[in-house]
Design a protein around this motif. Structure first.
Motif, mmCIF file in Angstrom:
data_model
loop_
_atom_site.group_PDB
_atom_site.id
_atom_site.type_symbol
_atom_site.label_atom_id
_atom_site.label_comp_id
_atom_site.label_asym_id
_atom_site.label_seq_id
_atom_site.Cartn_x
_atom_site.Cartn_y
_atom_site.Cartn_z
ATOM 1 N N LEU A 1 -6.328 -2.763 -2.758
ATOM 2 C CA LEU A 1 -5.867 -2.892 -1.369
ATOM 3 C C LEU A 1 -4.485 -2.276 -1.145
ATOM 4 C CD1 LEU A 1 -6.837 -6.665 -0.922
ATOM 5 C CD2 LEU A 1 -8.207 -4.669 -0.275
ATOM 6 N N HIS A 2 -3.853 -1.798 -2.207
ATOM 7 C CA HIS A 2 -2.454 -1.371 -2.107
ATOM 8 C C HIS A 2 -2.273 0.144 -2.164
ATOM 9 C CE1 HIS A 2 -3.244 -1.569 -6.457
ATOM 10 N NE2 HIS A 2 -2.341 -0.603 -6.558
ATOM 11 N N ASP A 3 -3.336 0.898 -2.268
ATOM 12 C CA ASP A 3 -3.246 2.359 -2.391
ATOM 13 C C ASP A 3 -3.184 2.985 -1.000
ATOM 14 O OD1 ASP A 3 -3.552 5.056 -2.812
ATOM 15 O OD2 ASP A 3 -5.232 4.869 -4.196
ATOM 16 N N PRO A 4 -2.057 3.617 -0.611
ATOM 17 C CA PRO A 4 -1.941 4.185 0.741
ATOM 18 C C PRO A 4 -2.969 5.275 1.034
ATOM 19 C CG PRO A 4 0.215 4.045 -0.320
ATOM 20 C CD PRO A 4 -0.807 3.761 -1.380
ATOM 21 N N GLY A 5 -3.521 5.882 -0.003
ATOM 22 C CA GLY A 5 -4.483 6.955 0.199
ATOM 23 C C GLY A 5 -5.928 6.521 0.121
ATOM 24 N N ASP B 1 5.629 -0.668 -4.972
ATOM 25 C CA ASP B 1 6.772 -0.162 -4.217
ATOM 26 C C ASP B 1 6.583 -0.458 -2.725
ATOM 27 O OD1 ASP B 1 4.934 1.726 -3.268
ATOM 28 O OD2 ASP B 1 5.697 3.343 -4.539
ATOM 29 N N THR B 2 7.500 -0.015 -1.910
ATOM 30 C CA THR B 2 7.468 -0.337 -0.482
ATOM 31 C C THR B 2 6.212 0.187 0.197
ATOM 32 O OG1 THR B 2 9.882 -0.318 -0.391
ATOM 33 C CG2 THR B 2 8.704 -0.066 1.698
ATOM 34 N N LYS B 3 5.816 1.423 -0.123
ATOM 35 C CA LYS B 3 4.619 1.991 0.498
ATOM 36 C C LYS B 3 3.369 1.219 0.099
ATOM 37 C CE LYS B 3 6.244 6.757 1.037
ATOM 38 N NZ LYS B 3 6.014 8.185 0.657
ATOM 39 N N ALA B 4 3.297 0.822 -1.142
ATOM 40 C CA ALA B 4 2.127 0.073 -1.605
ATOM 41 C C ALA B 4 2.059 -1.296 -0.936
ATOM 42 C CB ALA B 4 2.159 -0.067 -3.120
ATOM 43 N N TRP B 5 3.208 -1.947 -0.791
ATOM 44 C CA TRP B 5 3.217 -3.234 -0.097
ATOM 45 C C TRP B 5 2.795 -3.078 1.365
ATOM 46 C CZ3 TRP B 5 2.871 -8.170 -0.733
ATOM 47 C CH2 TRP B 5 3.212 -8.746 -1.954
ATOM 48 N N ARG B 6 3.279 -2.023 1.996
ATOM 49 C CA ARG B 6 2.905 -1.794 3.395
ATOM 50 C C ARG B 6 1.396 -1.607 3.517
ATOM 51 N NH1 ARG B 6 5.747 2.647 4.338
ATOM 52 N NH2 ARG B 6 7.629 1.425 4.711
ATOM 53 N N ALA B 7 0.810 -0.837 2.597
ATOM 54 C CA ALA B 7 -0.638 -0.620 2.617
ATOM 55 C C ALA B 7 -1.388 -1.926 2.365
ATOM 56 C CB ALA B 7 -1.022 0.425 1.572
ATOM 57 N N LEU B 8 -0.931 -2.705 1.398
ATOM 58 C CA LEU B 8 -1.581 -3.973 1.077
ATOM 59 C C LEU B 8 -1.615 -4.900 2.285
ATOM 60 C CD1 LEU B 8 -2.690 -6.129 -0.940
ATOM 61 C CD2 LEU B 8 -0.301 -6.702 -1.429
ATOM 62 N N LEU B 9 -0.480 -5.102 2.905
ATOM 63 C CA LEU B 9 -0.408 -6.032 4.030
ATOM 64 C C LEU B 9 -1.213 -5.527 5.222
ATOM 65 C CD1 LEU B 9 3.392 -6.804 3.698
ATOM 66 C CD2 LEU B 9 1.524 -8.382 3.169
#
Length: 287
Positions: free
Chosen positions: A74-78, A116-124
């Motif tokens: 769930l945390h992968d931005p891509g 990292d920040t991007k992964a957290w943003r993607a997860l949430l």
């Protein structure tokens, strides 16, 4: 009480090489003989993937399906996890909770990355999107904070609670191993709890897992999880807090086990005896 079983209490797990895997009919038969009326799904392939065939098998043993554990990245931005989650929803009824684990993308639960920040943003963002999609389809979803996933530690649990709307699966054991007091969570965030896994824990061994001194899988094999009332969690207080808050969901007996071989026939030993001990404990709590 609303008590269900789970195949992982019989050592049935999605992790390759986890241990001896018991056959479905024996596991379901032992659940029935213990007086359980419901179960979780277990790993892919344990029960028939076709809902109709699965329903017939469960009905043969007098069991309803109340939960399905679904690990997903769930945390992968891509990567969009929604299609895979939708597919999992397709095979579940409205009363079955889809229990998400925020998987790392690798097998097992002995190692995990820091996000990292991007992964957290993607997860949430993905958790909110899945929650909304499940509601639109009349389905129920809950995130399972779980050892060896990207939502394990107390700070991560608190961030999920504060920054997205996903309901939670309160697993007393995994929370404690990750550093979250399950009684605190039952009191502080009861309205977010949609599903409950009950397990007791050997706290000294849990601390060794948390500190990285013992791999999780080895700790489970060595007795990390104990029958209810034989470990260090105040299970009765957790249940009282949830019931007092109006929780109406299931309590799933989930003492993760690693089996070396096929256990002897019940009732003398093996998973059957451990689950029996848990049910006896709960009977005492209920009375």
């Amino acid at each position: 009480m609303r008590v269900a079983g789970a195949p992982i209490s019989w050592g049935v797990c999605e992790v390759p090489g986890w241990g001896h895997q018991m056959a479905p009919r024996r596991v379901l038969g032992e659940m029935r003989d213990l007086g359980l009326g419901a179960t979780e799904l277990g790993p892919a392939g344990f029960l028939p993937p076709d809902p109709a065939a699965r329903g017939r098998l469960l009905a043969e043993f007098g069991l309803d399906l109340v939960g399905a554990f679904v690990p997903a990245v769930l945390h992968d931005p891509g990567r969009d996890p929604l299609p895979d989650v939708e597919l999992a929803m397709d095979g579940l009824g409205e009363e079955t909770v889809l229990i998400l684990a925020a998987a790392t993308g690798t097998d097992g639960y002995d190692q995990r990355p820091e996000l990292d920040t991007k992964a957290w943003r993607a997860l949430l963002s993905n958790l909110d999107a899945i929650t909304l999609r499940a509601a639109a389809r009349g389905r129920r979803v809950a995130l399972h904070p779980h050892v060896g996933t990207v939502v394990e530690r107390r700070a991560e649990v608190e961030r999920v609670l504060g920054e997205c709307s996903v309901p939670l699966c309160l697993d007393t054991g995994h929370l404690l191993v990750g550093g979250t007091d399950p009684l605190w969570l039952a009191r502080f965030a009861a309205p977010r709890v949609a599903h409950v896994h009950l397990k007791d824990v050997d706290v000294p061994l849990a601390e060794r897992v948390r500190d990285g001194r013992v791999p999780y899988t080895r700790a489970v094999r060595d007795g990390l999880y104990r029958p209810l009332g034989r470990g260090d969690i105040d299970i009765a207080a957790v249940i009282a807090a949830l019931e007092g808050s109006g929780y109406e969901g299931w309590y799933v007996m989930e003492q993760d086990a690693v089996l070396a071989a096929e256990p002897p026939e019940p009732p003398g030993a093996g998973p059957y005896a451990d689950v029996r001990a848990c049910l006896d404990y709960l009977a005492g709590v209920a009375s």
